[in-house]
Design a protein around this motif. Structure first.
Motif, PDB file in Angstrom:
ATOM      1  N   PRO A  20      43.843  18.421  72.134  1.00 37.90           N
ATOM      2  CA  PRO A  20      42.675  18.033  72.780  1.00 37.90           C
ATOM      3  C   PRO A  20      42.697  17.231  74.255  1.00 37.90           C
ATOM      4  O   PRO A  20      42.310  17.484  75.178  1.00 37.90           O
ATOM      5  CB  PRO A  20      41.742  17.309  71.743  1.00 37.90           C
ATOM      6  CG  PRO A  20      42.439  17.653  70.542  1.00 37.90           C
ATOM      7  CD  PRO A  20      43.785  17.867  70.634  1.00 37.90           C
ATOM      8  N   SER A  21      43.702  16.233  74.265  1.00 39.29           N
ATOM      9  CA  SER A  21      43.756  15.471  75.343  1.00 39.29           C
ATOM     10  C   SER A  21      44.248  16.220  76.567  1.00 39.29           C
ATOM     11  O   SER A  21      43.878  16.226  77.694  1.00 39.29           O
ATOM     12  CB  SER A  21      44.679  14.137  75.006  1.00 39.29           C
ATOM     13  OG  SER A  21      44.034  13.246  73.951  1.00 39.29           O
ATOM     14  N   GLY A  22      45.295  16.712  76.087  1.00 38.08           N
ATOM     15  CA  GLY A  22      46.053  17.793  77.434  1.00 38.08           C
ATOM     16  C   GLY A  22      45.213  18.825  77.788  1.00 38.08           C
ATOM     17  O   GLY A  22      45.058  19.045  79.023  1.00 38.08           O
ATOM     18  N   LEU A  23      44.441  19.332  76.776  1.00 41.29           N
ATOM     19  CA  LEU A  23      43.502  20.429  77.262  1.00 41.29           C
ATOM     20  C   LEU A  23      42.449  19.745  77.906  1.00 41.29           C
ATOM     21  O   LEU A  23      42.061  20.602  78.908  1.00 41.29           O
ATOM     22  CB  LEU A  23      43.126  21.209  75.987  1.00 41.29           C
ATOM     23  CG  LEU A  23      43.850  22.042  74.972  1.00 41.29           C
ATOM     24  CD1 LEU A  23      43.242  22.567  74.049  1.00 41.29           C
ATOM     25  CD2 LEU A  23      44.801  22.957  75.942  1.00 41.29           C
ATOM     26  N   ALA A  24      41.767  18.949  77.778  1.00 43.92           N
ATOM     27  CA  ALA A  24      40.784  18.181  78.245  1.00 43.92           C
ATOM     28  C   ALA A  24      41.096  17.823  79.725  1.00 43.92           C
ATOM     29  O   ALA A  24      40.347  18.060  80.708  1.00 43.92           O
ATOM     30  CB  ALA A  24      40.253  16.959  77.710  1.00 43.92           C
ATOM     31  N   ALA A  25      42.319  17.326  79.951  1.00 42.68           N
ATOM     32  CA  ALA A  25      42.816  16.839  81.246  1.00 42.68           C
ATOM     33  C   ALA A  25      43.091  18.360  82.162  1.00 42.68           C
ATOM     34  O   ALA A  25      42.608  18.424  83.243  1.00 42.68           O
ATOM     35  CB  ALA A  25      44.154  16.178  81.215  1.00 42.68           C
ATOM     36  N   ALA A  26      43.775  19.219  81.603  1.00 42.14           N
ATOM     37  CA  ALA A  26      43.916  20.466  82.362  1.00 42.14           C
ATOM     38  C   ALA A  26      42.610  21.295  82.657  1.00 42.14           C
ATOM     39  O   ALA A  26      42.479  21.542  83.736  1.00 42.14           O
ATOM     40  CB  ALA A  26      44.541  21.429  81.343  1.00 42.14           C
ATOM     41  N   PRO A  69      35.149  17.650  77.789  1.00 44.28           N
ATOM     42  CA  PRO A  69      34.269  17.823  78.945  1.00 44.28           C
ATOM     43  C   PRO A  69      34.040  19.174  79.353  1.00 44.28           C
ATOM     44  O   PRO A  69      34.719  19.764  79.189  1.00 44.28           O
ATOM     45  CB  PRO A  69      35.190  16.941  79.602  1.00 44.28           C
ATOM     46  CG  PRO A  69      36.150  16.166  79.284  1.00 44.28           C
ATOM     47  CD  PRO A  69      36.258  16.692  77.941  1.00 44.28           C
ATOM     48  N   LEU A  70      32.856  19.235  79.796  1.00 43.27           N
ATOM     49  CA  LEU A  70      32.668  20.657  80.678  1.00 43.27           C
ATOM     50  C   LEU A  70      32.172  21.887  79.365  1.00 43.27           C
ATOM     51  O   LEU A  70      31.748  22.811  80.026  1.00 43.27           O
ATOM     52  CB  LEU A  70      33.689  21.370  81.414  1.00 43.27           C
ATOM     53  CG  LEU A  70      34.221  20.222  82.483  1.00 43.27           C
ATOM     54  CD1 LEU A  70      35.488  20.835  83.154  1.00 43.27           C
ATOM     55  CD2 LEU A  70      33.044  20.054  83.544  1.00 43.27           C
ATOM     56  N   MET A  71      32.566  21.677  78.374  1.00 49.38           N
ATOM     57  CA  MET A  71      32.140  22.639  77.272  1.00 49.38           C
ATOM     58  C   MET A  71      31.838  22.272  75.926  1.00 49.38           C
ATOM     59  O   MET A  71      32.788  21.443  75.161  1.00 49.38           O
ATOM     60  CB  MET A  71      33.267  23.784  77.106  1.00 49.38           C
ATOM     61  CG  MET A  71      33.267  24.809  76.136  1.00 49.38           C
ATOM     62  SD  MET A  71      34.507  25.700  76.298  1.00 49.38           S
ATOM     63  CE  MET A  71      34.544  26.434  74.742  1.00 49.38           C
ATOM     64  N   GLY A  72      30.556  22.443  75.301  1.00 48.85           N
ATOM     65  CA  GLY A  72      30.315  22.077  74.154  1.00 48.85           C
ATOM     66  C   GLY A  72      30.514  22.895  72.878  1.00 48.85           C
ATOM     67  O   GLY A  72      31.114  24.000  73.270  1.00 48.85           O
ATOM     68  N   PHE A  73      30.646  22.494  71.826  1.00 47.94           N
ATOM     69  CA  PHE A  73      30.607  23.140  70.530  1.00 47.94           C
ATOM     70  C   PHE A  73      29.508  24.261  70.506  1.00 47.94           C
ATOM     71  O   PHE A  73      28.603  24.343  70.875  1.00 47.94           O
ATOM     72  CB  PHE A  73      30.497  22.506  69.139  1.00 47.94           C
ATOM     73  CG  PHE A  73      31.424  21.331  68.891  1.00 47.94           C
ATOM     74  CD1 PHE A  73      32.850  22.067  68.209  1.00 47.94           C
ATOM     75  CD2 PHE A  73      31.624  20.436  69.357  1.00 47.94           C
ATOM     76  CE1 PHE A  73      33.942  21.296  67.904  1.00 47.94           C
ATOM     77  CE2 PHE A  73      32.843  19.285  69.124  1.00 47.94           C
ATOM     78  CZ  PHE A  73      33.819  19.793  68.402  1.00 47.94           C
ATOM     79  N   PRO A  74      29.831  25.329  69.795  1.00 47.64           N
ATOM     80  CA  PRO A  74      29.140  26.742  69.752  1.00 47.64           C
ATOM     81  C   PRO A  74      27.882  26.169  68.972  1.00 47.64           C
ATOM     82  O   PRO A  74      27.885  25.394  68.216  1.00 47.64           O
ATOM     83  CB  PRO A  74      29.918  27.798  68.810  1.00 47.64           C
ATOM     84  CG  PRO A  74      31.147  27.342  69.338  1.00 47.64           C
ATOM     85  CD  PRO A  74      31.289  25.967  69.405  1.00 47.64           C
ATOM     86  N   ALA A  75      26.733  26.553  69.437  1.00 49.52           N
ATOM     87  CA  ALA A  75      25.219  26.013  68.858  1.00 49.52           C
ATOM     88  C   ALA A  75      25.518  26.387  67.327  1.00 49.52           C
ATOM     89  O   ALA A  75      24.823  25.687  66.751  1.00 49.52           O
ATOM     90  CB  ALA A  75      24.116  27.154  69.448  1.00 49.52           C
ATOM     91  N   ALA A 149      49.962  13.301  77.411  1.00 48.39           N
ATOM     92  CA  ALA A 149      48.896  13.686  76.569  1.00 48.39           C
ATOM     93  C   ALA A 149      49.209  13.795  75.084  1.00 48.39           C
ATOM     94  O   ALA A 149      48.717  14.683  74.526  1.00 48.39           O
ATOM     95  CB  ALA A 149      48.298  14.943  77.211  1.00 48.39           C
ATOM     96  N   THR A 150      50.558  13.240  74.883  1.00 52.07           N
ATOM     97  CA  THR A 150      51.119  13.265  73.411  1.00 52.07           C
ATOM     98  C   THR A 150      50.211  12.457  72.309  1.00 52.07           C
ATOM     99  O   THR A 150      50.060  12.871  71.316  1.00 52.07           O
ATOM    100  CB  THR A 150      52.469  13.031  73.410  1.00 52.07           C
ATOM    101  OG1 THR A 150      52.379  11.911  74.091  1.00 52.07           O
ATOM    102  CG2 THR A 150      53.235  14.048  73.914  1.00 52.07           C
ATOM    103  N   VAL A 387      38.479  12.921  82.657  1.00 53.97           N
ATOM    104  CA  VAL A 387      37.637  13.136  83.968  1.00 53.97           C
ATOM    105  C   VAL A 387      38.332  12.079  84.947  1.00 53.97           C
ATOM    106  O   VAL A 387      38.212  12.495  86.021  1.00 53.97           O
ATOM    107  CB  VAL A 387      36.061  12.609  83.447  1.00 53.97           C
ATOM    108  CG1 VAL A 387      35.370  12.492  84.843  1.00 53.97           C
ATOM    109  CG2 VAL A 387      35.530  13.738  82.608  1.00 53.97           C
ATOM    110  N   ASN A 388      38.356  11.109  84.724  1.00 60.33           N
ATOM    111  CA  ASN A 388      39.057   9.751  85.541  1.00 60.33           C
ATOM    112  C   ASN A 388      40.371  10.454  86.245  1.00 60.33           C
ATOM    113  O   ASN A 388      40.511  10.410  87.495  1.00 60.33           O
ATOM    114  CB  ASN A 388      39.306   8.493  84.744  1.00 60.33           C
ATOM    115  CG  ASN A 388      38.039   7.794  84.680  1.00 60.33           C
ATOM    116  OD1 ASN A 388      37.021   8.006  85.360  1.00 60.33           O
ATOM    117  ND2 ASN A 388      37.915   7.190  83.807  1.00 60.33           N
ATOM    118  N   ILE A 389      41.013  11.012  85.477  1.00 55.35           N
ATOM    119  CA  ILE A 389      42.654  11.549  85.814  1.00 55.35           C
ATOM    120  C   ILE A 389      42.303  12.552  86.619  1.00 55.35           C
ATOM    121  O   ILE A 389      43.000  12.633  87.740  1.00 55.35           O
ATOM    122  CB  ILE A 389      43.503  11.902  84.614  1.00 55.35           C
ATOM    123  CG1 ILE A 389      43.835  10.735  83.753  1.00 55.35           C
ATOM    124  CG2 ILE A 389      44.618  12.757  84.975  1.00 55.35           C
ATOM    125  CD1 ILE A 389      44.642  10.983  82.558  1.00 55.35           C
ATOM    126  N   ALA A 390      41.463  13.586  86.383  1.00 60.04           N
ATOM    127  CA  ALA A 390      41.172  14.887  87.211  1.00 60.04           C
ATOM    128  C   ALA A 390      40.748  14.451  88.754  1.00 60.04           C
ATOM    129  O   ALA A 390      41.323  14.877  89.737  1.00 60.04           O
ATOM    130  CB  ALA A 390      40.385  15.513  86.544  1.00 60.04           C
TER     131      ALA A 390
END
Length: 415
Positions: A20-26, A69-75, A149-150, A387-390
């Motif tokens: 999740p961490s690496g995907l969020a940053a990417a 960030p930017l995308m929530g879970f399916p409704a 992001a390990t 968000v901060n890293i990006a």
């Protein structure tokens, strides 16, 4: 076995880890138009969630606190998604932002090259060709930026924490390899650890007719997962907007006593420091009860004290008692593996592989080094870091007139 190495310049940051961490940053970088290279030693995204979690696992917090960030879970997802739903969310998240990690790429070394003003990241790839003579391939990627992001939970903490465990004749398994209590039906099982995993595994064992004993060495906060139909975590977050931490802690503990009773009488002594304050100071997460406490009250889960040593047929406890067991499950948690591959890690990380600078500023190191997922504040902390890293890398990215590399004269690159 021989080895070969090639060197490749990558224009954007290198992100190590496709959880999740690496995907969020990417994803945050992609949204800003900054490309990244994501390295993952396993064969899939969110491998810990997919391969190292038990079948009954659900998110401990409501989904609104676990979105990236930017995308929530399916409704249509429930309030507390299952592990399979969370993995599906991770796969959809990667696809939505065009994230294609390089799987099977284990990072064995990352170091700063001061002369070049860049980071060298060496990966070990799967051997090319069958048989013992196959050549092991290494690749060195070079970039201005590296995002670690390990996370805090890269490697299991296992048998090394208990004296004499190598003598035990029965089965020993870490929770990272535990799937279901059905494998232990009818057995006496010693569960070492009383955090959320230890509690849930003990509950799962009960529901499959095993007889668990749970080791509680130290004090622990147990809170109800919900209060009057509302998430305890959500209530705490709302109160913290208006009240000091210690006042919120007193309110949570008063409510927990009304709902759960005196947990100290069950062998679950509470720390003197309140649950939120303790979390902020040490990273120790309170247990959110999902049914284990009722099983303790009914005697189906036995609470035992610290283990002095393990014997061939069971355990000897610090109070002198001895018990026989058929199996041992280690709910002893995980640790960071950063010091094993990041050169001079002690400049930014502790010996345990956690950033020296505390939240909310620990995401940024020196000279292009970043880290995400080490906040000890779950996926909310991960999102904040990403968000901060990006934003920080994007600022530098836009200042560069040539995103390819000014460093070709220093290396023999394959671009």
């Amino acid at each position: 076995m021989g080895s070969s190495q090639k060197r490749v310049w990558v224009p954007g940051p290198i992100i190590i880890g496709a959880g999740p961490s690496g995907l969020a940053a990417a994803a945050c970088l992609a949204e800003l138009g900054v490309p990244s290279t994501v390295l993952e030693k396993s064969s899939c995204v969110a491998s810990l969630w997919r391969h190292r979690t038990y079948d009954r696992l659900k998110l401990h917090l409501p989904k609104r606190f676990c979105e990236l960030p930017l995308m929530g879970f399916p409704a249509g997802f429930p309030k507390y998604p299952t592990k399979h739903q969370f993995v599906a969310y991770m796969e959809s998240y990667a696809a939505a932002f065009g994230i294609a990690p390089r799987f099977g790429a284990e990072v064995v070394r990352a170091e700063r090259d001061a002369a070049a003003g860049a980071w060298r990241v060496t990966t070990r790839l799967a051997a090319a060709g069958p048989g013992p003579g196959a050549e092991e391939e290494e690749e060195e990627l070079v970039s201005r930026w590296v995002v670690v992001a390990t996370g805090e939970n890269a490697e299991p903490v296992g048998a090394e924490v208990i004296s004499g465990i190598e003598r035990f004749a029965g089965r020993v398994v870490h929770t990272s390899a535990y799937k279901t209590g059905a494998e232990f039906s009818g057995q006496k099982v010693l569960v070492v650890g009383c955090g959320n995993s230890g509690m849930e595994v003990s509950l799962d064992l009960c529901r499959h007719n095993a007889k668990p004993s749970m080791v509680v060495r130290n004090s622990v906060h147990v809170l109800p997962r919900e209060m009057l139909g509302m998430s305890t975590f959500g209530v705490a977050m709302a109160l913290l907007k208006w009240l000091p931490v210690r006042v919120v802690d007193r309110l949570l503990l008063a409510a927990a006593h009304m709902i759960l009773g005196d947990t100290g009488r069950l062998g679950l002594r509470r720390p003197k420091t309140g649950p939120i304050e303790l979390k902020n100071l040490t990273g120790k997460t309170p247990v959110l009860d999902v049914g284990a406490l009722d099983q303790i009250k009914s005697g189906n889960i036995t609470v035992v004290g610290g283990v002095k040593e393990i014997m061939k047929g069971g355990a000897k406890f610090v109070d002198g008692r001895e018990e026989k067991y058929d199996a041992i499950i280690l709910a002893t948690g995980y640790k960071s593996n950063v010091p094993s591959w990041l050169k001079d890690a002690d400049e930014h990380f502790t010996k345990e592989g956690i950033p020296k600078t505390p939240f909310p500023s620990g995401w940024k190191g020196d000279k292009g080094l970043y880290c995400v997922g080490f906040t000890r504040r779950g996926l909310l902390g991960t999102s904040s870091d990403a968000v901060n890293i990006a934003n920080d890398i994007y600022r530098q990215w836009t200042e560069l007139s040539d995103h390819s590399t000014p460093l070709h004269h220093l290396f023999d690159f394959k671009v």
